[in-house]
Scaffold this active site. Structure first.
Site, PDB file in Angstrom:
ATOM      1  N   LYS A 123       1.048  -1.187   0.113  1.00  0.00           N
ATOM      2  CA  LYS A 123      -0.021   0.068  -0.083  1.00  0.00           C
ATOM      3  C   LYS A 123       0.965   1.289   0.035  1.00  0.00           C
ATOM      4  O   LYS A 123       0.670   2.298  -0.803  1.00  0.00           O
ATOM      5  CB  LYS A 123      -0.755  -0.064   1.174  1.00  0.00           C
ATOM      6  CG  LYS A 123      -2.033  -1.037   1.278  1.00  0.00           C
ATOM      7  CD  LYS A 123      -3.128  -0.911   2.273  1.00  0.00           C
ATOM      8  CE  LYS A 123      -2.411  -1.483   3.609  1.00  0.00           C
ATOM      9  NZ  LYS A 123      -2.365  -2.699   3.866  1.00  0.00           N
ATOM     10  N   THR A 124       1.767   1.386   1.002  1.00  0.00           N
ATOM     11  CA  THR A 124       2.686   2.511   1.318  1.00  0.00           C
ATOM     12  C   THR A 124       3.123   2.990  -0.290  1.00  0.00           C
ATOM     13  O   THR A 124       3.620   3.855  -0.862  1.00  0.00           O
ATOM     14  CB  THR A 124       3.627   2.400   2.198  1.00  0.00           C
ATOM     15  OG1 THR A 124       2.662   2.335   3.343  1.00  0.00           O
ATOM     16  CG2 THR A 124       4.327   3.703   2.310  1.00  0.00           C
ATOM     17  N   GLU A 167      -3.563   5.703   1.357  1.00  0.00           N
ATOM     18  CA  GLU A 167      -3.816   4.521   1.759  1.00  0.00           C
ATOM     19  C   GLU A 167      -5.098   4.076   2.353  1.00  0.00           C
ATOM     20  O   GLU A 167      -5.636   4.954   3.134  1.00  0.00           O
ATOM     21  CB  GLU A 167      -2.725   3.931   2.709  1.00  0.00           C
ATOM     22  CG  GLU A 167      -1.391   3.948   2.225  1.00  0.00           C
ATOM     23  CD  GLU A 167      -0.291   3.310   3.102  1.00  0.00           C
ATOM     24  OE1 GLU A 167      -0.626   2.308   3.786  1.00  0.00           O
ATOM     25  OE2 GLU A 167       0.788   3.802   3.349  1.00  0.00           O
TER      26      GLU A 167
END
Length: 489
Positions: A123-124, A167
């Site tokens: 995600k990051t 996110e």
């Protein structure tokens, strides 16, 4: 036009954030401050992000006390804050507006076209890549990322453009609060079963996440991930627009000739059979190449020119705590890596093994959450065995109960390495000495796992520097500046 009754960031008034130092809360605080919203926060330790928040005008209290709420309109908390926390309980007693971090983030998204990134892993990095590509395209997005982009030095910013990149955390179902224009699903694997109970329930939540996109929006998902593809099939049955990426011949954006070295990863890409040429980024790791494809596909579908996409990706310097080189001391390279799930641990350690070359790989691992460590112990142990030596710390699990024999002790015993090449070190203070005892010139050390372990890298480098310092004839250590710590993606 914002619909009546929809909360915006400006509606929050004076905001107080409980536990403001963590990466998620500090990112939201930074976003609000750069948007002109007054923010205070409370903490019990001096997190790295606090200095920047003070510089932006935030008020930081180094204690949790009811007086911190004086003059406050809205109190924001995270899932880590217990219901009986003194400030949270007082806020409700006073009748203040109380919001979970995800609710406040949703308010900040109001009026923007949101790109929400969800998935078990990636995600990051995916969020940061999309952000930099859109910045390269001159779209000036707002963003909130679960880690700092190394080049930008920030995990959040209030931009002037129409897009908001964020996110979307599935761990506590908070990703279901958003109404994205684009929903990205990097992968769906067994995790957060303390919330969902079963993988089937987790996949149900991802399906719901995909249905929340705006009518003219779309979903982007990984064609190489079985869980994501099960979710994708259901979303298409529901009439949602889904685009896929990966090495699979069925992917809309197909990757071929993926090559990863210490200098970075590169691949060829085609969209619906049309060749787009080569894409590259100066960060190694096959898994990062795959994550980058989701950013490429999203940007292309939003109308960004392929050459601009490639330039933005090539400029991506990486994200702090994702394959981050902290420094080199005495010929030992010290990295920091956020991975704590077996899949991401395996990918990261494979990459670090390539980087180590003829040197040995030593991992210092702090597991994150008891339920995950217990349920995925065998898989974690197998991943850790990719290293030459493993130093394992106790599980970081705030509020969790650890039964005798569970946690770090059990995980260490399960790692299939010879006894002399693995050790359980429960005391933080003992870790640097243990690592120094094990490493030699040419080795690679990586601190890996839960958020506190990010602070260990500096202590390891200090211990390595002390070992390397010459001793004068009078028996005193000759102090000198340690080598410059070169940060890299």
């Amino acid at each position: 036009m914002i619909p009546a009754g929809v909360l915006t960031a400006e509606d929050l008034g004076r905001v107080h954030m409980i536990g403001v130092g963590g990466v998620g809360m500090s990112g939201l605080a930074r976003l609000l401050l750069t948007r002109g919203v007054p923010v205070s926060g409370s903490e019990l330790r001096e997190w790295p992000a606090l200095a920047a928040l003070r510089a932006l005008g935030g008020t930081i209290y180094m204690s949790h006390d009811v007086s911190n709420l004086d003059g406050v309109d809205t109190v924001i908390y995270s899932t880590a804050i217990p219901a009986d926390h003194v400030e949270l309980a007082e806020a409700r007693k006073r009748g203040l507006r109380v919001l979970h971090r995800s609710e406040a983030l949703a308010a900040s998204m109001t009026g923007r076209r949101t790109i929400a990134v969800a998935g078990t892993h990636g995600k990051t990095t995916t969020t940061s890549m999309i952000t930099l590509i859109m910045q390269q395209a001159g779209l000036a997005p707002s963003f909130v990322i679960g880690g700092e982009i190394s080049e930008v030095g920030s995990n959040a910013h209030h931009g002037t453009g129409e897009f908001f990149v964020a996110e979307a955390d599935e761990s506590d179902r908070s990703f279901l609060l958003y109404r994205p224009h684009v929903s990205i699903i990097t992968n769906v694997e067994e995790d957060h079963l303390n919330t969902y109970g079963t993988l089937a329930n987790l996949e149900d939540a991802f399906v719901e996440f995909g249905t929340l996109v705006e009518p003219d929006g779309f979903v982007v998902a990984c064609a190489d991930d079985p869980g994501a593809m099960r979710v994708t099939a259901r979303l298409r049955e529901l009439g949602r627009t889904v685009y896929t990426y990966g090495e699979s011949p069925e992917a809309d954006l197909r990757l071929t000739d993926i090559t990863t070295t210490a200098a970075g990863v590169r691949y060829l890409a085609s969209l619906n059979g049309q060749e787009l040429g080569e894409f590259s980024m100066p960060v190694p790791g096959r898994h990062l190449g795959l994550n980058s494809a989701s950013a490429v596909l999203t940007a292309l579908k939003l109308g960004v020119d392929p050459e601009v996409v490639a330039a933005g990706l090539a400029a991506h310097p990486g994200v702090r705590r994702r394959f981050e080189l902290k420094g080199i001391v005495g010929g030992v390279r010290v990295y920091d890596e956020y991975a704590y799930h077996p899949t991401s641990m395996t990918a990261a350690l494979h990459t670090l093994r390539e980087v180590a070359g003829d040197g040995r790989l030593v991992v210092v691992f702090q597991p994150y959450r008891m339920y995950r460590t217990r349920d995925l112990q065998e898989e974690m142990a197998t991943a850790l065995a990719l290293a030459d030596e493993a130093v394992i710390m106790e599980v970081f699990g705030p509020g969790e109960v650890r039964e005798p024999g569970e946690g770090g002790v059990a995980l260490t015993a399960a790692v299939p390495l010879p006894p002399e090449r693995k050790i359980f070190v429960p005391s933080w203070e003992d870790v640097p000495g243990e690592v120094v005892r094990r490493v030699r010139e040419g080795d690679v050390v990586v601190t890996m796992g839960a958020p506190p372990i990010s602070l260990m890298g500096d202590e390891l480098m200090a211990a390595l520097a002390e070992r390397a310092e010459p001793v004068s004839p009078n028996g005193y250590v000759a102090r000198h500046a340690s080598p410059d710590a070169r940060e890299s993606a």
